[in-house]
Design a protein around this motif. Structure first.
Motif, PDB file in Angstrom:
ATOM      1  N   GLN A  11       3.040   7.285  -1.373  1.00 60.00           N
ATOM      2  CA  GLN A  11       1.588   7.420  -1.324  1.00 60.00           C
ATOM      3  C   GLN A  11       1.163   8.814  -0.890  1.00 60.00           C
ATOM      4  O   GLN A  11       0.135   9.319  -1.347  1.00 60.00           O
ATOM      5  CB  GLN A  11       1.006   6.367  -0.385  1.00 60.00           C
ATOM      6  CG  GLN A  11      -0.505   6.190  -0.475  1.00 60.00           C
ATOM      7  CD  GLN A  11      -0.947   5.504  -1.760  1.00 60.00           C
ATOM      8  OE1 GLN A  11      -0.125   5.115  -2.590  1.00 60.00           O
ATOM      9  NE2 GLN A  11      -2.252   5.340  -1.934  1.00 60.00           N
TER      10      GLN A  11
ATOM     11  N   ASN B 259      -4.338   2.211  -7.809  1.00 57.79           N
ATOM     12  CA  ASN B 259      -3.946   2.801  -6.531  1.00 57.79           C
ATOM     13  C   ASN B 259      -5.044   3.763  -6.116  1.00 57.79           C
ATOM     14  O   ASN B 259      -5.219   4.820  -6.726  1.00 57.79           O
ATOM     15  CB  ASN B 259      -2.603   3.522  -6.658  1.00 57.79           C
ATOM     16  CG  ASN B 259      -2.078   4.023  -5.327  1.00 57.79           C
ATOM     17  OD1 ASN B 259      -2.843   4.292  -4.396  1.00 57.79           O
ATOM     18  ND2 ASN B 259      -0.764   4.170  -5.230  1.00 57.79           N
TER      19      ASN B 259
ATOM     20  N   PRO C 281      -6.179   6.292  -3.497  1.00 62.72           N
ATOM     21  CA  PRO C 281      -5.713   7.071  -2.339  1.00 62.72           C
ATOM     22  C   PRO C 281      -6.854   7.621  -1.489  1.00 62.72           C
ATOM     23  O   PRO C 281      -6.609   8.236  -0.455  1.00 62.72           O
ATOM     24  CB  PRO C 281      -4.946   8.210  -3.005  1.00 62.72           C
ATOM     25  CG  PRO C 281      -5.728   8.479  -4.255  1.00 62.72           C
ATOM     26  CD  PRO C 281      -6.233   7.127  -4.711  1.00 62.72           C
TER      27      PRO C 281
ATOM     28  N   SER D  95     -14.323   3.434  -1.225  1.00 59.64           N
ATOM     29  CA  SER D  95     -13.769   2.131  -1.581  1.00 59.64           C
ATOM     30  C   SER D  95     -14.457   1.446  -2.751  1.00 59.64           C
ATOM     31  O   SER D  95     -14.307   0.241  -2.932  1.00 59.64           O
ATOM     32  CB  SER D  95     -13.827   1.202  -0.363  1.00 59.64           C
ATOM     33  OG  SER D  95     -15.160   1.073   0.103  1.00 59.64           O
TER      34      SER D  95
ATOM     35  N   THR E  27      -9.305   0.211  -0.642  1.00 58.95           N
ATOM     36  CA  THR E  27      -8.407   1.351  -0.786  1.00 58.95           C
ATOM     37  C   THR E  27      -6.964   0.876  -0.716  1.00 58.95           C
ATOM     38  O   THR E  27      -6.667  -0.205  -0.222  1.00 58.95           O
ATOM     39  CB  THR E  27      -8.654   2.396   0.316  1.00 58.95           C
ATOM     40  OG1 THR E  27      -8.412   1.790   1.590  1.00 58.95           O
ATOM     41  CG2 THR E  27     -10.086   2.913   0.267  1.00 58.95           C
ATOM     42  N   GLY E  28      -6.058   1.712  -1.226  1.00 56.08           N
ATOM     43  CA  GLY E  28      -4.644   1.380  -1.197  1.00 56.08           C
ATOM     44  C   GLY E  28      -4.111   1.010  -2.560  1.00 56.08           C
ATOM     45  O   GLY E  28      -4.777   1.188  -3.588  1.00 56.08           O
ATOM     46  N   ASP E  29      -2.895   0.442  -2.582  1.00 56.46           N
ATOM     47  CA  ASP E  29      -2.217   0.155  -3.840  1.00 56.46           C
ATOM     48  C   ASP E  29      -1.827  -1.308  -3.999  1.00 56.46           C
ATOM     49  O   ASP E  29      -1.229  -1.682  -5.001  1.00 56.46           O
ATOM     50  CB  ASP E  29      -0.952   1.014  -3.953  1.00 56.46           C
ATOM     51  CG  ASP E  29       0.064   0.679  -2.875  1.00 56.46           C
ATOM     52  OD1 ASP E  29      -0.356   0.297  -1.768  1.00 56.46           O
ATOM     53  OD2 ASP E  29       1.273   0.814  -3.138  1.00 56.46           O
TER      54      ASP E  29
ATOM     55  N   SER F  32      -5.864  -3.393  -1.015  1.00 57.31           N
ATOM     56  CA  SER F  32      -5.539  -3.183   0.398  1.00 57.31           C
ATOM     57  C   SER F  32      -4.342  -2.256   0.472  1.00 57.31           C
ATOM     58  O   SER F  32      -3.662  -2.015  -0.528  1.00 57.31           O
ATOM     59  CB  SER F  32      -5.233  -4.510   1.094  1.00 57.31           C
ATOM     60  OG  SER F  32      -4.112  -5.144   0.490  1.00 57.31           O
ATOM     61  N   ARG F  33      -4.061  -1.746   1.630  1.00 56.14           N
ATOM     62  CA  ARG F  33      -2.962  -0.798   1.788  1.00 56.14           C
ATOM     63  C   ARG F  33      -1.665  -1.538   2.089  1.00 56.14           C
ATOM     64  O   ARG F  33      -1.635  -2.503   2.840  1.00 56.14           O
ATOM     65  CB  ARG F  33      -3.258   0.194   2.913  1.00 56.14           C
ATOM     66  CG  ARG F  33      -4.459   1.087   2.636  1.00 56.14           C
ATOM     67  CD  ARG F  33      -4.585   2.176   3.690  1.00 56.14           C
ATOM     68  NE  ARG F  33      -5.750   3.011   3.435  1.00 56.14           N
ATOM     69  CZ  ARG F  33      -5.763   4.037   2.599  1.00 56.14           C
ATOM     70  NH1 ARG F  33      -4.656   4.352   1.945  1.00 56.14           N
ATOM     71  NH2 ARG F  33      -6.855   4.754   2.411  1.00 56.14           N
ATOM     72  N   SER F  34      -0.574  -1.042   1.490  1.00 55.44           N
ATOM     73  CA  SER F  34       0.741  -1.595   1.778  1.00 55.44           C
ATOM     74  C   SER F  34       1.577  -0.518   2.456  1.00 55.44           C
ATOM     75  O   SER F  34       1.347   0.677   2.252  1.00 55.44           O
ATOM     76  CB  SER F  34       1.432  -2.071   0.501  1.00 55.44           C
ATOM     77  OG  SER F  34       1.598  -0.988  -0.398  1.00 55.44           O
TER      78      SER F  34
ATOM     79  N   HIS G 225       4.594   2.069   3.214  1.00 57.51           N
ATOM     80  CA  HIS G 225       5.414   2.868   2.307  1.00 57.51           C
ATOM     81  C   HIS G 225       6.561   3.484   3.091  1.00 57.51           C
ATOM     82  O   HIS G 225       6.374   4.404   3.885  1.00 57.51           O
ATOM     83  CB  HIS G 225       4.578   3.963   1.640  1.00 57.51           C
ATOM     84  CG  HIS G 225       3.547   3.421   0.707  1.00 57.51           C
ATOM     85  ND1 HIS G 225       3.803   3.146  -0.607  1.00 57.51           N
ATOM     86  CD2 HIS G 225       2.252   3.068   0.922  1.00 57.51           C
ATOM     87  CE1 HIS G 225       2.718   2.669  -1.181  1.00 57.51           C
ATOM     88  NE2 HIS G 225       1.754   2.610  -0.269  1.00 57.51           N
TER      89      HIS G 225
ATOM     90  N   ASP H 182       7.190   7.349   2.324  1.00 55.32           N
ATOM     91  CA  ASP H 182       5.965   8.143   2.400  1.00 55.32           C
ATOM     92  C   ASP H 182       6.223   9.499   3.045  1.00 55.32           C
ATOM     93  O   ASP H 182       5.686   9.812   4.108  1.00 55.32           O
ATOM     94  CB  ASP H 182       4.924   7.378   3.209  1.00 55.32           C
ATOM     95  CG  ASP H 182       3.589   7.328   2.500  1.00 55.32           C
ATOM     96  OD1 ASP H 182       3.534   7.748   1.335  1.00 55.32           O
ATOM     97  OD2 ASP H 182       2.610   6.888   3.103  1.00 55.32           O
TER      98      ASP H 182
END
Length: 885
Positions: free
Chosen positions: A525, A602, A604, A608, A629-631, A664-666, A668, A671
């Motif tokens: 990310q 995704n 970044p 939102s 936001t997020g992937d 939502s964010r996961s 990483h 990263d």
């Protein structure tokens, strides 16, 4: 073959312990710019979105130092008619001179590119130009017509003036502006046919915070619209890209390569269509692709090093543009249309243009075709054409996969290309991989050296990741370790010394987008966000999607060549939105269901809410709304119904779809990014002299590495060095600096026995082929049978090294009526210049041998199709360094 690959890895592994700096990773950004919802700020410079259709910026896009060399061309009547693309005159002005008298140039005779440009000038200088115009005047006197090197017929009665054109102010490329300014017109004051002109080049002016503005003027009706209600900056930059795409549509309804590149270029349009143009402009994309197929159904290789194909082979990139166009439209007739050119290109290079020892495709690196920018200075077109590039090889792999799909169901072709693709996927990863450092090499030098280049290739690595179905820890490591800068991803790493920014020391937005997509695929990310920010920053501050920028300053100023609205940069931003932010991907389901739309968004950004409307895929119209936001997809609804994101949306029956996705964010694990790109520079290659068995060398480093063919021999710390008598083959040297970085290799020294045979025909001192003679046989005897390497001394004066399409091509049979090898004889600029071809391995028998050139058998036709002309004057033989493979 396996042993050769092992030797490649041995060299890489031996060296890898010295190159750990490449893979040092950083988590500290130190980013010199910030992006807010409506602005980009970088120090004193500010770009603002006045609205979603207007931007303003005070970022300087004009240089206030005079960069060198200054490129210029001469022009009759304001047209581009002195020399072909890439052929220029160059000014290299020493510092401290205010009045510079340039050497007299002859119209129609471009200069060689200087290898060591002078530093930028900080004071203005007046240059006095002199042009010998006699060749044109004599032609007019004799026939009234002058035929220029660009094949333009210029009549004496149409002559309005000789002009100076260029890209350094106050010069301009006249054929783009359509004007012929009087202040750039030459005059022959004394009637001696030497035309003169004096021009003052301003430099050293103070930079001012000039505010420039962009306002949308084109009608975007019917195109996909991106809505960014809480971040108008992103929407404005997207609208800028759409408008610039429209401005790049020529009168013939094809895409030009950019504001300064009005032609249609195979690789440019192929990458651009693949990244972002196929969906909003499917019909223009199709027309543009067809414009790059010649009358014989062949994909046209752009003019380039040594006369185009087979020195350059990345015309196969056409396949990915054509395939993306098919995915956008689902048009089965287009699938059939694109199949023949792709198979033709694949078969020609698969059968005739691979290195037999490694089985890798030959040809220079894709798009990095400005020789001295990325290759050693000593490499001539034959050396470059016989090298094996990461980027080009993965393009061929992808074309194999597409050919397997395009072939009729259950046909032998499907099975053949599917098998080949599987074999080549494994071969490419094993061949180009450095197991110790976890990186891929940029290219291998030609046989018999087969040395790996000490550089990495951002485009090649991204294509390798994107064209391979799975995602591995190795791929994650490629993204995490690639050396980036605060302003983006340089297209090579480390950089080469003593070369101005263009391919070297530069960031290219279209490559940045491929890196963005590769980072997204591998789940990095931070790298994904870094690339998205780099693209947005550049377009907003520059108020255009520039061709490139300097890697450590982020400025479009000071690169050798640059252009506004560069097509693949424009497409890169569209691709970042379509394929990156919204995660749009068309996938094949099965024969019954056809294709489906896969969405893997995704976001970044910290904003939102985004929306993409009127996005048409194979007749279905999509309205896609992203929330959060997020992937990670928390919820997905299609036409108000809960939808499993793992299931693509069917496209077989055209419909209207309203898609709402909550993100939502996961976490990483990978990263990490490496921001040391601005710190890495290769040491200069050592200056070596090998006399008999004694090597003397000069270098700004303490040590050099000696290599034989593809093997490391020794690390040398003192000059002179005695070469062991037992060594036979190609001996080359690389400087090794204090942090373990290797230079580009020196030209190789041939060690051991060799035989040179003069080839003479009709007392000419050479054999002339392709003019009237279409075949020639070299007859000789050998005391012993065995494996040998052979090369030829040749001349090809049909065009310059830099451009044109008249590379000589011939098939060769070895003691057989059937040809086994293809030879290329690249252009060298004139008939007085002689050079060697590549080496190729041959099996010779004891006693009489015959090597027969044939210029009439398929597929010898070069890109010119009419002129295939070269001379050979000698043949050299040496023992094959790899006789068992």
């Amino acid at each position: 073959m396996g042993e050769i690959m092992h030797q490649h890895r041995t060299l890489l592994l031996t060296i890898s312990t010295l190159t750990l700096l490449w893979t040092t990773c950083s988590t500290d950004s130190g980013q010199p710019f910030t992006i807010e919802s409506d602005q980009v700020r970088e120090g004193e410079y500010l770009a603002r979105a006045i609205s979603t259709t207007a931007l303003e910026s005070n970022y300087p896009v004009k240089d206030h130092a005079l960069q060198q060399p200054i490129l210029y061309k001469l022009s009759v009547n304001g047209h581009d008619n002195e020399a072909g693309f890439g052929q220029n005159h160059y000014l290299n002005i020493p510092p401290g001179i205010r009045q510079f008298y340039a050497s007299t140039v002859v119209f129609g005779h471009p200069d060689a590119e200087p290898t060591h440009p002078q530093s930028p000038l900080t004071q203005s200088v007046t240059v006095h130009f002199r042009v010998d115009f006699r060749s044109v005047l004599n032609a007019w006197q004799q026939s009234g017509i002058y035929i220029s090197p660009t094949s333009d017929s210029i009549a004496r009665n149409d002559f309005r003036g000789l002009y100076l054109a260029g890209g350094t102010a106050p010069l301009e490329w006249l054929w783009d502006s359509g004007s012929t300014p009087d202040e750039m017109k030459f005059h022959d004051e004394d009637g001696d046919s030497i035309y003169t002109l004096s021009v003052t080049f301003p430099a050293g002016q103070p930079q001012t915070a000039e505010i420039r503005a962009w306002q949308l003027n084109k009608d975007l009706t019917g195109l996909p619209r991106f809505h960014s209600p809480t971040a108008p900056l992103l929407e404005a930059v997207y609208n800028l890209a759409l408008e610039e795409a429209l401005l790049n549509i020529r009168a013939d309804s094809t895409f030009m390569a950019g504001k300064e590149w009005t032609g249609v270029w195979t690789r440019d349009i192929s990458y651009a269509i693949d990244l972002g143009l196929a969906f909003p402009f499917p019909e223009i994309s199709r027309r543009t692709l067809l414009a790059k197929v010649d009358g014989d159904g062949r994909i046209i290789q752009d003019t380039g090093t040594g006369g185009s194909w087979p020195v350059s082979t990345d015309r196969i990139s056409w396949a990915i543009g054509a395939w993306r166009t098919f995915l956008a439209t689902g048009d089965s007739s287009w699938l059939e249309t694109m199949r023949t050119p792709i198979l033709d290109a694949l078969e020609r290079d698969f059968n005739w243009n691979r290195t037999s020892k490694t089985m890798l495709f030959k040809g220079e690196t894709s798009f990095k075709d400005w020789r001295a920018q990325t290759y050693p200075f000593w490499m001539l077109p034959a050396d470059i054409g016989a090298s094996q590039a990461l980027s080009t090889n993965f393009l061929f792999l992808q074309a194999m996969k597409l050919s397997a799909f395009m072939a009729p169901v259950r046909s032998p072709e499907t099975h053949i290309w599917s098998q080949r693709a599987g074999i080549y996927n494994n071969l490419l990863w094993s061949s180009f991989t450095n197991q110790r450092t976890g990186v891929l090499t940029d290219y291998f030098l030609s046989y018999p050296s087969l040395l790996p280049a000490p550089t990495r290739d951002a485009l090649g690595e991204a294509l390798a990741i994107l064209f391979t179905p799975d995602t591995t820890a190795f791929m994650q490591n490629l993204i995490a370790t690639y050396p980036r800068t605060d302003f983006g991803t340089p297209i090579i790493a480390p950089q080469l010394p003593d070369r101005q920014p263009y391919h070297n020391k530069a960031i290219w937005p279209f490559v940045e987008t491929y890196q963005l997509l590769a980072a997204k695929k591998t789940g990095n990310q931070r790298a994904y966000t870094h690339s998205f920010q780099a693209l947005t920053r550049a377009a907003a501050l520059f108020l255009t999607h520039k061709e490139n920028m300097v890697y450590d300053t982020g400025s479009p100023v000071s690169t050798a060549v640059n252009s506004d609205r560069q097509l693949w940069s424009v497409a890169g931003y569209l691709g970042a939105i379509y394929q990156g932010l919204f995660g749009i991907n068309v996938v094949y389901l099965d024969e019954r269901a056809g294709f489906g739309l896969e969405l893997k968004p995704n976001n970044p950004w910290k904003w939102s809410s985004f929306r993409l409307t009127d996005f048409v895929v194979q007749g279905s119209r999509f309205d896609i709304h992203l929330k959060g936001t997020g992937d990670a997809i928390q919820e997905m609804r299609v036409n108000d119904q809960i939808w499993d994101p793992a299931n693509p949306i069917p496209l077989k029956m055209p419909k209207k779809y309203r898609v709402v996705i909550t993100l939502s964010r996961s976490p990483h694990d990978s990263d990490v990014i490496n921001l040391q790109g601005s710190e890495l520079m290769l040491p200069p290659a050592p200056v070596c002299d090998l006399t008999e068995d004694t090597l003397h060398w000069e270098s700004n480093t303490d040590r050099i590495v000696a290599t034989l063919n593809s093997m490391v021999l020794d690390t040398i710390s003192a000059s002179p060095w005695i070469v062991p008598d037992s060594l036979g083959g190609y001996l080359a040297f690389m400087a090794l600096d204090s942090v373990g970085q290797l230079s580009l290799p020196t030209a190789a020294y041939l060690r051991g026995p060799s035989i040179y045979v003069k080839l003479i025909d009709k007392n000419l001192g050479y054999v002339d082929l392709g003019n009237k003679r279409e075949a020639y046989t070299v007859e000789f005897t050998m005391r012993n049978s065995g494996q040998f390497a052979v090369r030829f001394l040749y001349a090809n004066g049909e065009g310059p090294i830099e451009t044109d399409n008249r590379c000589g091509v011939a098939l060769m049979s070895v003691n057989s009526p059937e040809p086994q090898l293809m030879w290329s004889f690249p252009q060298l600029g004139d008939w007085e210049t002689w050079s060697f071809t590549e080496w190729q391995p041959v099996k010779l028998q004891r006693g009489a041998n015959q090597l027969t050139f044939d210029l009439e058998k398929w597929p010898l036709q070069n890109m010119n199709g009419k002129v295939n002309h070269f001379r050979i004057a000698g043949m050299e033989l040496m023992p094959d360094p790899y006789p068992d493979y």
